[in-house]
Design a protein around this motif. Structure first.
Motif, PDB file in Angstrom:
ATOM      1  N   TYR A 478      44.516 -20.133  49.604  1.00  0.00           N
ATOM      2  CA  TYR A 478      43.679 -21.345  49.658  1.00  0.00           C
ATOM      3  C   TYR A 478      42.629 -21.317  48.558  1.00  0.00           C
ATOM      4  O   TYR A 478      42.349 -22.328  47.909  1.00  0.00           O
ATOM      5  CB  TYR A 478      43.000 -21.462  51.018  1.00  0.00           C
ATOM      6  N   MET A 479      42.018 -20.152  48.365  1.00  0.00           N
ATOM      7  CA  MET A 479      40.988 -20.049  47.337  1.00  0.00           C
ATOM      8  C   MET A 479      41.591 -20.276  45.942  1.00  0.00           C
ATOM      9  O   MET A 479      40.971 -20.932  45.091  1.00  0.00           O
ATOM     10  CB  MET A 479      40.322 -18.663  47.404  1.00  0.00           C
ATOM     11  N   ASN A 480      42.795 -19.741  45.707  1.00  0.00           N
ATOM     12  CA  ASN A 480      43.453 -19.962  44.414  1.00  0.00           C
ATOM     13  C   ASN A 480      43.748 -21.439  44.200  1.00  0.00           C
ATOM     14  O   ASN A 480      43.637 -21.964  43.088  1.00  0.00           O
ATOM     15  CB  ASN A 480      44.740 -19.145  44.326  1.00  0.00           C
ATOM     16  N   GLU A 481      44.161 -22.118  45.273  1.00  0.00           N
ATOM     17  CA  GLU A 481      44.444 -23.552  45.174  1.00  0.00           C
ATOM     18  C   GLU A 481      43.178 -24.320  44.795  1.00  0.00           C
ATOM     19  O   GLU A 481      43.204 -25.235  43.963  1.00  0.00           O
ATOM     20  CB  GLU A 481      44.992 -24.056  46.512  1.00  0.00           C
ATOM     21  N   MET A 482      42.069 -23.923  45.421  1.00  0.00           N
ATOM     22  CA  MET A 482      40.788 -24.573  45.093  1.00  0.00           C
ATOM     23  C   MET A 482      40.416 -24.308  43.636  1.00  0.00           C
ATOM     24  O   MET A 482      39.914 -25.198  42.938  1.00  0.00           O
ATOM     25  CB  MET A 482      39.688 -24.058  46.031  1.00  0.00           C
ATOM     26  N   ASP A 483      40.648 -23.066  43.147  1.00  0.00           N
ATOM     27  CA  ASP A 483      40.333 -22.749  41.753  1.00  0.00           C
ATOM     28  C   ASP A 483      41.137 -23.624  40.794  1.00  0.00           C
ATOM     29  O   ASP A 483      40.625 -24.086  39.771  1.00  0.00           O
ATOM     30  CB  ASP A 483      40.620 -21.271  41.473  1.00  0.00           C
ATOM     31  N   ARG A 484      42.434 -23.865  41.103  1.00  0.00           N
ATOM     32  CA  ARG A 484      43.271 -24.689  40.228  1.00  0.00           C
ATOM     33  C   ARG A 484      42.779 -26.130  40.186  1.00  0.00           C
ATOM     34  O   ARG A 484      42.810 -26.788  39.157  1.00  0.00           O
ATOM     35  CB  ARG A 484      44.718 -24.631  40.697  1.00  0.00           C
ATOM     36  N   GLU A 485      42.321 -26.621  41.337  1.00  0.00           N
ATOM     37  CA  GLU A 485      41.794 -27.992  41.363  1.00  0.00           C
ATOM     38  C   GLU A 485      40.506 -28.094  40.557  1.00  0.00           C
ATOM     39  O   GLU A 485      40.287 -29.078  39.838  1.00  0.00           O
ATOM     40  CB  GLU A 485      41.557 -28.419  42.812  1.00  0.00           C
ATOM     41  N   LEU A 486      39.648 -27.057  40.661  1.00  0.00           N
ATOM     42  CA  LEU A 486      38.386 -27.097  39.927  1.00  0.00           C
ATOM     43  C   LEU A 486      38.580 -26.859  38.439  1.00  0.00           C
ATOM     44  O   LEU A 486      37.700 -27.169  37.629  1.00  0.00           O
ATOM     45  CB  LEU A 486      37.425 -26.040  40.482  1.00  0.00           C
ATOM     46  N   ALA A 487      39.730 -26.300  38.058  1.00  0.00           N
ATOM     47  CA  ALA A 487      39.980 -26.019  36.647  1.00  0.00           C
ATOM     48  C   ALA A 487      40.040 -27.287  35.809  1.00  0.00           C
ATOM     49  O   ALA A 487      39.813 -27.251  34.599  1.00  0.00           O
ATOM     50  CB  ALA A 487      41.294 -25.231  36.502  1.00  0.00           C
TER      51      ALA A 487
END
Length: 573
Positions: A478-487
């Motif tokens: 989930y945290m990785n998914e959030m990082d990709r969205e914030l990228a």
């Protein structure tokens, strides 16, 4: 009641808190001089000894259970703890001991109740320097006063406190009594030396006051060399006049009360038993003469010892004026050779003096900080802040960690990850259900949110069967998914990230935070560097004043240097 025989007193210390601590010193010395005595002391704030040592108190001790637990015994501070059962069960609402119970415990097990050394050090530090400090608290100043006040102060120097207080707390009614100045007119004034406490002197000097023209008190120009003496004398004279205007007007009534009280009745019965009246008839001239003699003797021998306690300051001043001979010429001769007055530069505090006082106070709370004050370790700043945020706070406030070496608060990792995963799982499930309904917004609104409870129960059942390692892995996804969205946003550009293969100390601003590729490897953020950078930025914005960053860090024993960039345009960091 159930309190055993004791000696007690109440003192009004006014604005001078140092007087209160002087009393603490006296109480401690009394218990040291008489080892059989036990003493306790409190004020309108409650157990103010505990307030002074608040940084070092045990967690179980709070205002609700501190009554009858703090005592001086044999010159040392003792604190009676909760019973062993109460401490084990953390029953902070346990009843306070009675005075009798506390005395019994102290008489049998006093060595067990000696207060911890940091607590005693904090309290004893406050009363250190006595009795030498008594003389240092005085201030002697020249005052241009009416001769009557000079004579009164020579008999009762302590009346200066009542006079200063009366002037300090004056109102319109008090000033109305000062227009005619019937008791202390301004025409018979002499220069003299008056001894104040520093608090009383400051209270008088700082008051801005212009006398009524009808009072007869006039002041020279401020440039006059004796202006301060005239000003102080005028204010003090107003205080004495206000006290005299509030004198008791019921002296005959109070006298009759004394002669009709139980003490007088016993005295009169004793005289009759010893045949003082020699058989004279009650009401006869001889009987009345003997009775008046007995009344005069009773008042002189019995009441006189208590007269100063019973009289208010105004009555006392008027009584002294009636019984004191005032030699104006002698006072004028003495005024010609007065000793010099004390320097009052102690009233002016420079910024450097204030910094020094704050530094001394800081060193009292954190003795080790004085040695490490010049070591500005940025890693220590980050570790201290981490220790602070990892502490558990309650409705009573956050606890400041004394050292970053203290063990961190422990908690159930499995329960925590399950709760986070369940919360994020619900969001993810709702998102998947929402994507299935792609027809239009109306179809989306047809989603039945009443299934949320069933979904929650289902997730709970699933969580119970999923191993913790899988839950942690799910959370990371989930945290990785959030990082990709914030990228795709500019948020990442505001953080400092680590260089590949470099330590956290060698960090650089991220250049690839806005990468177009979602699958590109994301550079990890340097948490410590971002924390320190934000703290330093906040500290710099304080411009040398008190602020949230310096307050939090200093409370944890971390001190930052002054911002060299603000010293001048040519100064480097």
């Amino acid at each position: 009641g159930e309190i055993p025989p004791h000696i007690g007193s109440t003192t009004v210390f006014g604005d001078n808190v140092e007087d209160e601590w002087f009393i603490v010193y006296l109480v401690r010395e009394i218990t040291r001089e008489f080892p059989g005595l036990v003493a306790r002391i409190d004020d309108n704030d409650g157990e103010f000894l505990l307030i002074e040592a608040a940084d070092f108190l045990p967690k179980w001790l709070n205002p609700e259970n501190s009554e009858n637990r703090v005592f001086f015994y044999k010159g040392e501070l003792h604190i009676i703890p909760l019973s062993e059962t109460d401490e084990q069960e953390y029953d902070l609402s346990a009843a306070c001991p009675t005075i009798s119970e506390a005395l019994m415990l102290l008489s049998t097990r006093s060595e067990e109740f000696l207060a911890a050394e940091p607590i005693r050090r904090a309290v004893y530090k406050r009363i250190s320097g006595y009795p030498e400090k008594i003389e240092a608290s005085f201030h002697r100043a020249h005052c241009y006063l009416p001769a009557g006040i000079v004579a009164v102060l020579r008999q009762r120097p302590s009346l200066v406190a009542a006079a200063v207080q009366a002037f300090y707390l004056r109102d319109a009614v008090d000033l109305r009594a000062c227009r005619p100045f019937r008791t202390f007119p301004a025409d018979k004034r002499v220069m003299t030396v008056v001894t104040f406490t520093k608090c009383l002197y400051a209270m008088l000097v700082q008051q801005k006051f212009v006398p009524d023209r009808r009072s007869g008190y006039t002041l020279p120009l401020p440039s006059h060399p004796q202006y301060k003496a005239y000003d102080l004398g005028m204010k003090l004279a107003h205080g004495f006049e206000i006290l005299c205007s509030k004198r008791s007007k019921v002296c005959p009534v109070s006298e009759r009360k004394v002669l009709s009280g139980p003490l007088w009745e016993r005295f009169l019965s004793s005289l009759k038993e010893k045949d003082y009246f020699k058989g004279e008839m009650e009401g006869s001239a001889k009987y009345s003469q003997l009775l008046r003699m007995a009344e005069d003797y009773f008042q002189e021998s019995v009441v006189e010892a208590e007269s100063f306690i019973e009289l208010n300051p105004g009555d006392e001043i008027l009584t002294l004026l009636e019984t004191t001979t005032i030699d104006l010429k002698e006072l004028e001769r003495e005024a010609a050779c007065l000793p010099p007055e004390d320097d009052d530069s102690w009233m002016e505090i420079t910024p450097d003096d204030l910094d020094k006082m704050l530094k001394e106070r800081r060193n009292e709370s954190f003795p080790s900080s004085s040695e490490e004050q010049e070591k500005y370790d940025l890693e220590a700043v980050a570790e201290s802040m981490k220790a602070f945020v990892s502490k558990v706070s309650t409705h009573e406030g956050a606890e400041m960690p004394w050292s970053s070496d203290e063990p961190h608060v422990t908690f159930d990792v499995d329960s925590f990850t399950k709760a986070i995963d369940r919360m994020l799982g619900e969001i993810s499930a709702l998102a998947r259900l929402g994507r299935k309904k792609t027809d239009d917004l109306d179809e989306e609104q047809e989603f039945d949110f009443s299934d949320e409870e069933d979904l929650d129960a289902e997730n709970q059942r699933q969580d119970q069967n999923v191993p913790p390692n899988e839950l942690i892995g799910s959370l990371k996804s989930y945290m990785n998914e959030m990082d990709r969205e914030l990228a795709h946003t500019n948020v990442g550009k505001s953080f400092t990230t680590r260089k590949k293969g470099a330590s956290s100390a060698n960090a650089t601003v991220s250049e690839n935070a806005g990468s177009d590729s979602e699958d590109a490897e994301l550079t990890p953020v340097d948490v410590d560097m971002n924390l320190v950078a934000n703290l330093l930025e906040s500290y710099s914005a304080q411009s040398g004043l008190a602020g949230p960053t310096s307050n939090i860090l200093q409370s944890m024993g971390v001190y930052l240097p002054d911002n060299a960039d603000r010293v001048g345009p040519n100064k480097g960091a």
